[in-house]
Design an enzyme around this catalytic site. Structure first.
Site, mmCIF file in Angstrom:
data_model
loop_
_atom_site.group_PDB
_atom_site.id
_atom_site.type_symbol
_atom_site.label_atom_id
_atom_site.label_comp_id
_atom_site.label_asym_id
_atom_site.label_seq_id
_atom_site.Cartn_x
_atom_site.Cartn_y
_atom_site.Cartn_z
ATOM 1 N N HIS A 9 25.061 34.183 41.366
ATOM 2 C CA HIS A 9 26.412 33.734 41.012
ATOM 3 C C HIS A 9 26.673 32.423 41.769
ATOM 4 C CE1 HIS A 9 30.857 33.833 41.208
ATOM 5 N NE2 HIS A 9 30.812 34.640 40.162
ATOM 6 N N ASP A 67 24.698 39.789 48.568
ATOM 7 C CA ASP A 67 25.935 39.671 47.806
ATOM 8 C C ASP A 67 26.100 40.983 47.037
ATOM 9 O OD1 ASP A 67 27.746 39.363 45.756
ATOM 10 O OD2 ASP A 67 26.949 37.457 45.037
ATOM 11 N N GLN A 113 28.636 43.184 42.884
ATOM 12 C CA GLN A 113 28.435 44.036 41.696
ATOM 13 C C GLN A 113 27.692 45.326 42.047
ATOM 14 O OE1 GLN A 113 29.920 43.399 38.981
ATOM 15 N NE2 GLN A 113 30.365 41.212 39.054
ATOM 16 N N LYS A 129 36.920 44.507 42.507
ATOM 17 C CA LYS A 129 35.955 44.998 41.509
ATOM 18 C C LYS A 129 35.690 46.491 41.685
ATOM 19 C CE LYS A 129 33.465 40.576 41.360
ATOM 20 N NZ LYS A 129 33.913 39.926 40.133
ATOM 21 N N CYS A 140 29.767 32.204 35.650
ATOM 22 C CA CYS A 140 29.546 31.595 36.978
ATOM 23 C C CYS A 140 28.087 31.710 37.396
ATOM 24 C CB CYS A 140 30.461 32.220 38.038
ATOM 25 S SG CYS A 140 32.194 32.006 37.701
HETATM 26 N N1 C6P Z 1 31.858 37.734 39.344
HETATM 27 C C1 C6P Z 1 32.245 38.020 36.959
HETATM 28 O O1 C6P Z 1 32.969 38.064 35.976
HETATM 29 P P1 C6P Z 1 34.859 36.992 43.977
HETATM 30 O O2 C6P Z 1 35.395 36.167 42.844
HETATM 31 O O3 C6P Z 1 34.743 36.197 45.242
HETATM 32 O O4 C6P Z 1 35.565 38.284 44.134
HETATM 33 O O5 C6P Z 1 33.371 37.400 43.533
HETATM 34 C C2 C6P Z 1 32.406 36.403 43.341
HETATM 35 C C3 C6P Z 1 31.134 36.996 42.873
HETATM 36 C C4 C6P Z 1 30.012 36.941 43.692
HETATM 37 N N2 C6P Z 1 28.853 37.502 43.346
HETATM 38 C C5 C6P Z 1 28.697 38.142 42.179
HETATM 39 C C6 C6P Z 1 27.388 38.765 41.859
HETATM 40 C C7 C6P Z 1 29.780 38.235 41.293
HETATM 41 O O6 C6P Z 1 29.629 38.871 40.140
HETATM 42 C C8 C6P Z 1 31.018 37.633 41.641
HETATM 43 C C9 C6P Z 1 32.185 37.672 40.700
HETATM 44 C C10 C6P Z 1 32.873 37.852 38.327
HETATM 45 O O7 C6P Z 1 31.020 38.143 36.886
HETATM 46 C C11 C6P Z 1 33.868 36.741 38.338
HETATM 47 S S1 C6P Z 1 33.102 35.161 38.086
#
Ligand code: C6P
Length: 409
Positions: free
Chosen positions: A123, A200, A203, A226, A365
């Site tokens: 991401h 990370d 997910q 999430k 992203c």
């Molecule tokens: N992915 C998706 O629709 P934040 O926004 O900081 O809570 O998470 C960022 C992030 C980091 N790593 C991974 C693997 C992610 O999937 C995400 C967030 C969302 O896929 C929003 S772009």
């Protein structure tokens, strides 16, 4: 005991909503999950009964708020298998957690020529902070490639993991491919060259049992929103001995030990990294989210989503022109990315919205991953505890209607 999404649905008030006169089908939980009544109620209760700043007041309300806030830190630690609450730093989200490691650890300790190893499936939140470090500190970035099936190509690990690798940073689970990466195996390889590991977990934590001690990683990042929790709070877990050596990247009240007119000294972690008044009600929501997920069972959640991913893959593959992405079989999470030629993913999402079916379309992203897949964008359906096969059927019906609308044969 398996998880029954038709029972679980009743815990989520928003799922009773109609959109355009049709029952809502929410298939965008990888972007953010819906919130159960228990989480909404915990935040509301905090504001109705406790609301006070933490770590500051000598009165009962503030003591109650502080007890809830610090008690949740211990709950988070237990939830992710961390040996001690002091390794749990509250941040806003996964993105901030990764930036904190990039700024507080990497910026301080890495020198020109040191290497950071990432992967092709990251991401942007786990790419852009390292791009900045490469520019500012002359750090070299390398990437583990992926196979055509959408798994990390660990046969190539020896080409990119070198004696100069100081950090390996990668997603536990991909938000596009659904792939669940073999963290322990990568940790073993990283340790063999003396590198640290940042995972990370955006997910992964919402969807499966995570045990940072068993994984053997050094840092682990995730977001509450999430995992049935509220927006505005996330977690960086780090080994306390590493956190102790790190610099804060934002400073001010609460981070300090003593302040003089011309200099200040800093507290130990985690408070060193939590400047200003934190997201207190959100932490109350996070506590309720953890209780909720534990009540369903993380193993049951994972099994439910893996079954949904397999079902979606089968149903999508039967649609002419539909190309699914990501590994066809497990270990994988509840994400189904696909294209449906010749319709652009954004048009798909817009048409599905007419049927009250919410999916995400775009690059998710993960632009480098899109390039590797040879597409500009995909459609994505993502599942959670309240998703049932009939939600997937509604999506497939709507996709078929969209094909008719576009005159596809
Ligand atoms: N992915 C998706 O629709 P934040 O926004 O900081 O809570 O998470 C960022 C992030 C980091 N790593 C991974 C693997 C992610 O999937 C995400 C967030 C969302 O896929 C929003 S772009």
């Amino acid at each position: 005991m398996g998880l029954d999404p038709n029972v679980v649905r009743g815990d989520f008030p928003i799922l009773a909503r109609q959109v355009r006169g049709k029952p809502l089908v929410y298939l965008d939980s990888a972007a953010t999950s819906q919130k159960p009544e228990a989480v909404i109620e915990a935040m509301s209760r905090y504001y109705r009964e406790i609301n006070a700043n933490v770590h500051r007041g000598a009165y009962k309300l503030s003591e109650d708020a502080t007890a809830m806030f610090e008690g949740t830190r211990a709950k988070v630690a237990a939830f992710i298998g961390a040996p001690e609450p002091d390794g749990v730093v509250y941040v806003r989200n996964t993105t901030e957690a990764i930036n904190l490691v990039a700024y507080g650890w990497a910026r301080k300790f890495l020198k020109p020529g040191d290497e950071v190893l990432l992967t092709e499936m990251e991401h942007h939140s786990n790419l852009v902070p390292w791009h900045r470090l490469a520019v500012e500190r002359g750090v070299v970035l390398r990437h583990i490639p992926i196979t055509d099936e959408g798994r990390l190509d660990l046969a190539k690990l020896g080409d990119v993991l070198t004696k100069k690798t100081r950090l390996v940073s990668f997603a536990h689970a991909s938000n596009v491919l659904g792939t669940i990466n073999p963290v322990e195996e990568i940790v073993r390889a990283a340790k063999s060259v003396g590198a640290l590991v940042l995972v990370d977990g955006a997910q992964a934590v919402p969807h499966m049992r995570v045990d940072v001690a068993a994984l053997g990683c050094d840092f682990y990042a995730f977001s509450a929103h999430k995992m049935c929790g509220p927006t505005g709070v996330g977690v960086l877990w780090g080994r306390p001995e590493l956190l102790r050596d790190m610099d804060p990247f934002m400073v001010g009240g609460e981070t300090i030990l003593e302040v003089f007119l011309d200099h200040s000294t800093f507290r130990d972690p985690p408070h060193r990294f939590e400047p200003g008044t934190p997201a207190i009600a959100e932490v109350a929501g996070l506590a309720a989210a953890i209780d909720y997920l534990e009540s369903l069972g993380l193993d049951a959640i994972h099994a439910h989503e893996e079954a949904l991913a397999a079902y979606a893959r089968k149903q999508l593959s039967a649609i002419p022109g539909c190309v699914p992405y990501g590994p066809p079989t497990g270990p994988r999470g509840g994400v189904a990315c696909f294209t449906l030629e010749p319709i652009h993913p954004h048009d798909l999402a817009t048409c599905l919205d007419q049927d009250a079916v919410c999916i995400r379309a775009g690059h998710h992203c993960a632009q480098p991953l899109m390039r590797r897949l040879g597409v500009g964008a995909t459609a994505r359906a993502s599942f959670y505890v309240y998703t049932s096969t009939s939600d997937i059927d509604r999506m497939v019906e709507s996709l078929n209607r969209t094909r008719e609308f576009f005159g596809c044969r």
